[in-house]
Design a protein around this motif. Structure first.
Motif, short mmCIF file in Angstrom:
data_model
loop_
_atom_site.label_atom_id
_atom_site.label_comp_id
_atom_site.label_asym_id
_atom_site.label_seq_id
_atom_site.Cartn_x
_atom_site.Cartn_y
_atom_site.Cartn_z
N HIS A 184 2.15 -11.03 2.84
CA HIS A 184 2.36 -10.68 1.43
C HIS A 184 1.49 -9.51 1.04
CE1 HIS A 184 4.66 -14.30 1.16
NE2 HIS A 184 3.64 -15.01 1.65
N MET A 185 2.13 -8.48 0.51
CA MET A 185 1.40 -7.26 0.11
C MET A 185 0.24 -7.59 -0.82
SD MET A 185 2.38 -4.42 1.43
CE MET A 185 1.86 -3.09 0.39
N ALA A 213 -2.89 -8.25 0.92
CA ALA A 213 -3.25 -7.33 2.01
C ALA A 213 -4.25 -6.25 1.56
CB ALA A 213 -1.99 -6.67 2.54
N LEU A 219 0.42 2.28 -4.42
CA LEU A 219 0.01 1.14 -3.58
C LEU A 219 -0.95 0.17 -4.28
CD1 LEU A 219 0.06 -0.13 -0.71
CD2 LEU A 219 -1.94 1.27 -0.17
N CYS A 271 -1.24 -4.41 -4.06
CA CYS A 271 -1.97 -4.99 -2.90
C CYS A 271 -3.32 -5.54 -3.36
CB CYS A 271 -2.14 -3.95 -1.79
SG CYS A 271 -3.35 -2.69 -2.16
N LEU A 280 4.17 -6.38 7.52
CA LEU A 280 4.09 -5.57 6.30
C LEU A 280 4.47 -4.11 6.48
CD1 LEU A 280 0.72 -7.00 4.92
CD2 LEU A 280 3.02 -7.45 4.05
N PHE A 338 5.16 -1.36 3.49
CA PHE A 338 4.00 -0.49 3.25
C PHE A 338 4.42 0.97 3.42
CE2 PHE A 338 0.08 1.10 5.78
CZ PHE A 338 -0.51 1.65 4.66
#
Ligand code: IPD
Ligand code: CA
Length: 262
Positions: free
Chosen positions: A149-150, A153, A177, A181, A251, A255
Motif C-alpha cells: 500500500h502506497m 510506503a 507523491l 505515501c 508498488l 509509483f
C-alpha cells in the motif's frame, strides 16, 4: 555468499578504500571549525580513494576498461568489460561530518551490470550482488520489501542542488507523491538509497540527473533483491540518461505512474 573472483576483488578494493576514507572522515570532523572548512581535504580524500580502488582493480584485471567519477573513462584492451566506480558517494555528507556515504563499484560486461558492491564504511555495511546469484548484506541474503500500500510506503530521492535544471521536475514529483505515501527521504547518497531499496528499508527510489557511477552497482542490487528497475522515461536506458526509478514488485507500476505524471 560464494562470490566470483571478480566480486572478491571488488570487495577487497572497497574495504581498502573504506579504511582510508574512515581515517580521513575522522579528520574532517576536526576541520569543521576551521574558517577554510574541510573542502580541499575532502577532494583529496576522494581522489585518494579512487587511486586505491583503481590500483586494486586494474592491478588485478589490467585489460578491463574504466569509468570513475574522479578520473573519467578509459578504454581497456578488453572492450567488453569495464569497472564503474564512485569512490565516495555522498560527498556532501562526508564534508559535513554526517556518517552516511559509500564506496560504489560495478562491473559491466557487454553493456550489462554483472556485479556490484556498495560499501558503507561508517556502519560497516557491505552490500553485494552478482547477476543471477542474489543480493547480500554482510553475508545475509536481502530482498526488497513486500509492502503493498502506497500510504505505508517510504521512498527516497535526491533533490537537485546548486541550481541544477532538474529541480522543477523533482518538486513536481514530490507534490504528486508526498500526499499519497508515508514519507520521502533525502539522505544524500544515491548508491545507499538503492542499496536500502534492495534491503527492504525503502520501498522505492527515483532520481533525475545522476551519473552512471552513482547507480550502476545499486541497480544490480535492487534487481537481484527481486525489485524492478527502469528509466523514468519509457524506453530510455537509465545508465545513459541518468534518470532512474526502482521499487518493490508490488508498488513499482503505481509509483512509476505517479513519477511519470500519468
Ligand atoms: C551525489 C549523491 C546524491 C545525489 C547526487 C549525486 P556525490 O553523489 O549520490 O545523493 O542526489 O545526484 O551526485 O556527488 O556525493 O558523489
Ligand atoms: Ca556520487
Amino acid at each position: 555468499m560464494q562470490g566470483s573472483a571478480n566480486l572478491n576483488l571488488m570487495i577487497k578494493a572497497a574495504r581498502k578504500a573504506g579504511r582510508s576514507l574512515v581515517k580521513d572522515f575522522r579528520e574532517v570532523e576536526n576541520l569543521q571549525v576551521s574558517s577554510k572548512g574541510p573542502g580541499d581535504f575532502v577532494s583529496k580524500a576522494d581522489r585518494e580513494a579512487e587511486r586505491i580502488i583503481k590500483e586494486e582493480l586494474l592491478g588485478g584485471r589490467p585489460t578491463y576498461g574504466w569509468l570513475g567519477e574522479e578520473t573519467g573513462g578509459a578504454d581497456g584492451e578488453d572492450p567488453t568489460r569495464r569497472w564503474i566506480v564512485d569512490p565516495l558517494d555522498g560527498t556532501t555528507n562526508f564534508l559535513h561530518g554526517l556518517p552516511h556515504w559509500a564506496v560504489s563499484i560495478a562491473l559491466q560486461h557487454k553493456g550489462e551490470i554483472v556485479a556490484g558492491v556498495v560499501y558503507d564504511p561508517a556502519k560497516d555495511e557491505m552490500f553485494v550482488a552478482e547477476k543471477g546469484a542474489g543480493a547480500w548484506l554482510n553475508d545475509m541474503r536481502i530482498r526488497v520489501s513486500g509492502r503493498r500500500h502506497m500510504i505505508e510506503a517510504i521512498f527516497a530521492t535526491g533533490v537537485p542542488f546548486g541550481g541544477r535544471g532538474t529541480l522543477p521536475a523533482t518538486l513536481q514529483d514530490l507534490a504528486r507523491l508526498m500526499p499519497v505515501c508515508a514519507g520521502v527521504r533525502r539522505w544524500g547518497s544515491a548508491a545507499l538509497d538503492l542499496a536500502y531499496v534492495a534491503a527492504g528499508r525503502y520501498d522505492g527510489y527515483w532520481e533525475r540527473g545522476i551519473n552512471a557511477w552513482d547507480m550502476a552497482a545499486g541497480m544490480l542490487l535492487v534487481r537481484e533483491a527481486g525489485g524492478f528497475v527502469s528509466a523514468i522515461r519509457e524506453g530510455d536506458d537509465p545508465l545513459e540518461k541518468g534518470a532512474v526509478i526502482v521499487g518493490n514488485g508490488e508498488l513499482f507500476e503505481g509509483f512509476r505512474k505517479i513519477i511519470r505524471g500519468e
